[in-house]
Design a protein around this motif. Structure first.
Motif, PDB file in Angstrom:
ATOM      1  N   SER A  24       0.848  -1.186   0.000  1.00 48.90           N
ATOM      2  CA  SER A  24       0.000   0.000   0.000  1.00 48.90           C
ATOM      3  C   SER A  24       0.884   1.236   0.000  1.00 48.90           C
TER       4      SER A  24
ATOM      5  N   ILE B 110       0.635   5.932   0.127  1.00 48.82           N
ATOM      6  CA  ILE B 110      -0.179   7.125   0.325  1.00 48.82           C
ATOM      7  C   ILE B 110       0.612   8.341  -0.080  1.00 48.82           C
ATOM      8  N   SER B 111      -0.051   9.266  -0.743  1.00 45.55           N
ATOM      9  CA  SER B 111       0.622  10.484  -1.176  1.00 45.55           C
ATOM     10  C   SER B 111       0.937  11.371   0.024  1.00 45.55           C
TER      11      SER B 111
ATOM     12  N   SER C  43      -2.067  12.802   1.721  1.00 45.56           N
ATOM     13  CA  SER C  43      -3.106  11.818   2.040  1.00 45.56           C
ATOM     14  C   SER C  43      -4.259  11.863   1.054  1.00 45.56           C
TER      15      SER C  43
ATOM     16  N   THR D 170      -4.335  10.661  -1.965  1.00 45.18           N
ATOM     17  CA  THR D 170      -4.427   9.478  -2.815  1.00 45.18           C
ATOM     18  C   THR D 170      -3.812   8.290  -2.108  1.00 45.18           C
ATOM     19  N   THR D 171      -4.518   7.177  -2.156  1.00 42.70           N
ATOM     20  CA  THR D 171      -4.001   5.939  -1.582  1.00 42.70           C
ATOM     21  C   THR D 171      -3.952   4.860  -2.653  1.00 42.70           C
TER      22      THR D 171
ATOM     23  N   THR E  84      -6.093  -0.630   5.207  1.00 41.06           N
ATOM     24  CA  THR E  84      -6.304   0.801   5.055  1.00 41.06           C
ATOM     25  C   THR E  84      -5.042   1.538   5.475  1.00 41.06           C
TER      26      THR E  84
ATOM     27  N   SER F  13      -3.051   5.174   6.136  1.00 42.47           N
ATOM     28  CA  SER F  13      -3.323   6.558   6.517  1.00 42.47           C
ATOM     29  C   SER F  13      -2.041   7.176   7.046  1.00 42.47           C
ATOM     30  N   ARG F  14      -2.038   8.458   7.213  1.00 40.33           N
ATOM     31  CA  ARG F  14      -0.874   9.138   7.765  1.00 40.33           C
ATOM     32  C   ARG F  14      -1.328  10.344   8.566  1.00 40.33           C
TER      33      ARG F  14
ATOM     34  N   MET G  53       2.889   7.124   9.774  1.00 36.07           N
ATOM     35  CA  MET G  53       1.996   6.463   8.819  1.00 36.07           C
ATOM     36  C   MET G  53       1.475   5.189   9.467  1.00 36.07           C
TER      37      MET G  53
ATOM     38  N   TYR H  36       4.400   4.688  -7.262  1.00 37.76           N
ATOM     39  CA  TYR H  36       4.097   4.311  -5.877  1.00 37.76           C
ATOM     40  C   TYR H  36       4.246   2.813  -5.654  1.00 37.76           C
TER      41      TYR H  36
END
Length: 127
Positions: free
Chosen positions: A49, A51-52, A55, A57-58, A69, A71-72, A79, A108
């Motif tokens: 996974s 993440i930009s 946040s 774009t994932t 999922t 997240s950051r 993160m 990514y």
């Protein structure tokens, strides 16, 4: 230079959940795209996974969509990877990575695009 430290791994039964954390230090965290990769014994490192920096774009590997999922929290330089409905095939060492120059979506998914790596945290899912 960015230092990354993963935590939250462990042993869990199939169907269970774990939450991995990746704490960053040494540079401005929110300048970096962040990713999770994993490596099982005898296998190559694979994308999990990402993440930009904002946040906005994932990204997920197909096998993780709907279960994991990412997240950051840029204020905490951290993160996260929430992993639900874990399977024995999720057993691996999980690494977080930071990349400064990642702009294209395809990058990514590509481990060499990342500049910094943590030491990894072991996740073991028993059947």
């Amino acid at each position: 230079q960015v230092q990354l430290v993963e935590s939250g791994g462990g042993l869990v039964q199939a169907g269970g959940s774990l939450r991995l954390s990746c704490a960053a230090s040494g540079h401005t965290f929110n300048n970096y795209a962040m990713g999770w990769f994993r490596q099982a014994p005898g296998k190559e490192r694979e994308f999990v996974s990402a993440i930009s920096w904002s946040s906005g774009t994932t990204y997920y590997a197909d096998s993780e969509k709907g279960r994991f999922t990412v997240s950051r929290d840029n204020a905490k330089n951290t993160m996260y990877l929430q992993m639900n409905r874990l399977k024995p095939e999720d057993t691996a060492v999980y690494y977080c990575a930071a990349g400064e120059g990642i702009t294209y979506s395809s990058a990514y998914y590509y481990a060499p695009a990342y500049d910094y790596w943590g030491q990894g945290t072991q996740v073991t899912v028993s059947s």
